[in-house]
Design a protein around this motif. Structure first.
Motif, short mmCIF file in Angstrom:
data_model
loop_
_atom_site.label_atom_id
_atom_site.label_comp_id
_atom_site.label_asym_id
_atom_site.label_seq_id
_atom_site.Cartn_x
_atom_site.Cartn_y
_atom_site.Cartn_z
N MET A 86 38.50 49.09 28.61
CA MET A 86 39.01 50.35 28.46
C MET A 86 39.57 51.15 29.94
O MET A 86 39.08 50.69 30.85
CB MET A 86 37.95 51.61 27.88
CG MET A 86 37.36 51.35 26.70
SD MET A 86 35.90 52.24 26.23
CE MET A 86 34.74 51.34 27.71
N HIS A 87 40.73 51.62 30.05
CA HIS A 87 41.30 52.08 31.23
C HIS A 87 41.42 53.68 31.03
O HIS A 87 42.27 54.12 30.15
CB HIS A 87 42.81 51.46 31.38
CG HIS A 87 43.11 51.83 32.74
ND1 HIS A 87 43.80 52.83 33.25
CD2 HIS A 87 43.15 51.05 33.79
CE1 HIS A 87 44.16 52.67 34.54
NE2 HIS A 87 43.59 51.73 35.01
N PHE A 88 40.88 54.36 31.92
CA PHE A 88 40.74 56.10 31.72
C PHE A 88 41.75 56.67 32.69
O PHE A 88 42.11 56.08 33.79
CB PHE A 88 39.39 56.35 32.01
CG PHE A 88 38.46 55.94 31.01
CD1 PHE A 88 38.19 56.64 29.76
CD2 PHE A 88 37.86 54.84 31.30
CE1 PHE A 88 37.56 56.23 28.83
CE2 PHE A 88 36.85 54.48 30.08
CZ PHE A 88 36.70 55.00 28.85
N LYS A 89 42.16 57.88 32.35
CA LYS A 89 42.81 58.75 33.39
C LYS A 89 41.99 59.01 34.46
O LYS A 89 40.78 59.12 34.27
CB LYS A 89 43.13 60.07 32.73
CG LYS A 89 44.01 59.84 31.34
CD LYS A 89 44.17 61.30 30.69
CE LYS A 89 44.66 61.41 28.94
NZ LYS A 89 44.30 62.39 28.39
N SER A 99 39.02 51.10 39.67
CA SER A 99 38.25 52.26 39.20
C SER A 99 38.13 52.92 37.75
O SER A 99 37.48 53.42 37.49
CB SER A 99 37.77 53.19 40.41
OG SER A 99 38.92 54.06 40.33
N GLN A 100 39.38 52.83 37.50
CA GLN A 100 39.71 53.41 36.10
C GLN A 100 39.42 52.52 34.98
O GLN A 100 39.60 53.01 33.96
CB GLN A 100 41.37 53.92 35.95
CG GLN A 100 41.47 55.04 37.14
CD GLN A 100 42.85 55.16 37.01
OE1 GLN A 100 43.78 55.15 37.97
NE2 GLN A 100 43.59 55.76 36.14
N PHE A 111 41.69 58.15 27.53
CA PHE A 111 42.38 56.73 27.87
C PHE A 111 43.82 57.16 28.34
O PHE A 111 44.50 58.11 27.86
CB PHE A 111 42.49 55.80 26.52
CG PHE A 111 41.15 55.30 26.24
CD1 PHE A 111 40.34 55.03 26.92
CD2 PHE A 111 41.27 54.93 24.81
CE1 PHE A 111 38.97 54.55 26.36
CE2 PHE A 111 40.14 54.40 24.13
CZ PHE A 111 38.90 53.95 25.11
N ASP A 112 44.07 56.27 29.36
CA ASP A 112 45.67 56.24 29.80
C ASP A 112 46.49 54.80 29.26
O ASP A 112 47.53 54.61 29.68
CB ASP A 112 45.78 56.60 31.19
CG ASP A 112 45.36 55.71 32.18
OD1 ASP A 112 44.79 54.41 31.82
OD2 ASP A 112 45.65 55.84 33.36
N GLU A 113 45.58 54.14 28.81
CA GLU A 113 46.26 52.79 28.21
C GLU A 113 45.41 52.52 27.02
O GLU A 113 44.17 52.87 26.65
CB GLU A 113 46.00 51.38 28.98
CG GLU A 113 46.75 51.57 30.56
CD GLU A 113 46.37 50.53 31.36
OE1 GLU A 113 45.81 49.53 30.86
OE2 GLU A 113 46.70 50.59 32.33
N LYS A 114 46.08 51.69 26.20
CA LYS A 114 45.54 51.46 24.86
C LYS A 114 44.40 50.50 25.01
O LYS A 114 44.42 49.39 25.86
CB LYS A 114 46.53 50.62 23.86
CG LYS A 114 45.90 50.21 22.61
CD LYS A 114 46.85 49.42 21.80
CE LYS A 114 46.31 49.21 20.26
NZ LYS A 114 47.27 48.35 19.60
N PRO A 115 43.17 50.75 24.55
CA PRO A 115 41.86 50.01 24.66
C PRO A 115 41.97 48.61 24.02
O PRO A 115 42.93 48.19 23.27
CB PRO A 115 40.82 50.59 24.10
CG PRO A 115 41.45 51.30 23.17
CD PRO A 115 42.91 51.75 23.46
N GLN A 116 41.24 47.48 24.72
CA GLN A 116 41.29 46.20 24.00
C GLN A 116 39.99 45.84 23.69
O GLN A 116 38.95 45.95 24.35
CB GLN A 116 41.72 45.21 24.98
CG GLN A 116 43.27 45.26 25.42
CD GLN A 116 43.71 44.18 26.27
OE1 GLN A 116 42.90 43.43 26.88
NE2 GLN A 116 45.12 44.18 26.83
N ALA A 117 39.73 45.14 22.39
CA ALA A 117 38.21 45.32 21.83
C ALA A 117 38.46 43.66 21.35
O ALA A 117 39.14 43.30 20.59
CB ALA A 117 37.96 46.30 20.85
#
Length: 98
Positions: free
Chosen positions: A8-11, A47-48, A82-88
């Motif tokens: 996951m990539h967060f704002k 860090s995001q 999120f600021d990017e689509k997560p990958q699972a």
């Protein structure tokens, strides 16, 4: 056993909120039927970016969690940060050395 890895990539402004949410829900997630392990990692260079690793007894246990009230509460709150689509990914553990 199924190992679920979520990338996951967060704002940048949402990192603290995510960490607080994870702290608030981690015990409930870990105590879901069929879950035997839960960890949260933060990327050392970005860090995001965070990763969760969770161990599930089988695909049915993971699916039951995804259909649970807890997941319905936690996932929409997390997705909003999120600021990017997560990958699972779900993988099967072959070897583990401790």
């Amino acid at each position: 056993m199924i190992v679920r890895i979520v990338n996951m990539h967060f704002k940048e402004t949402s990192i603290g909120k995510f960490q607080n949410m994870f702290d608030a829900y981690k015990e409930q997630i870990r105590n879901q039927p069929g879950c035997s392990f839960l960890e949260l990692y933060q990327d050392k260079d970005d860090s995001q970016r965070f990763y969760t690793y969770s161990y599930w007894e089988d695909e049915e246990a993971l699916d039951a969690y995804r259909k649970s009230e807890l997941f319905a509460k936690v996932w929409p709150q997390t997705k909003a940060l999120f600021d990017e689509k997560p990958q699972a990914n779900s993988v099967v553990k072959i070897h583990s050395l401790l």
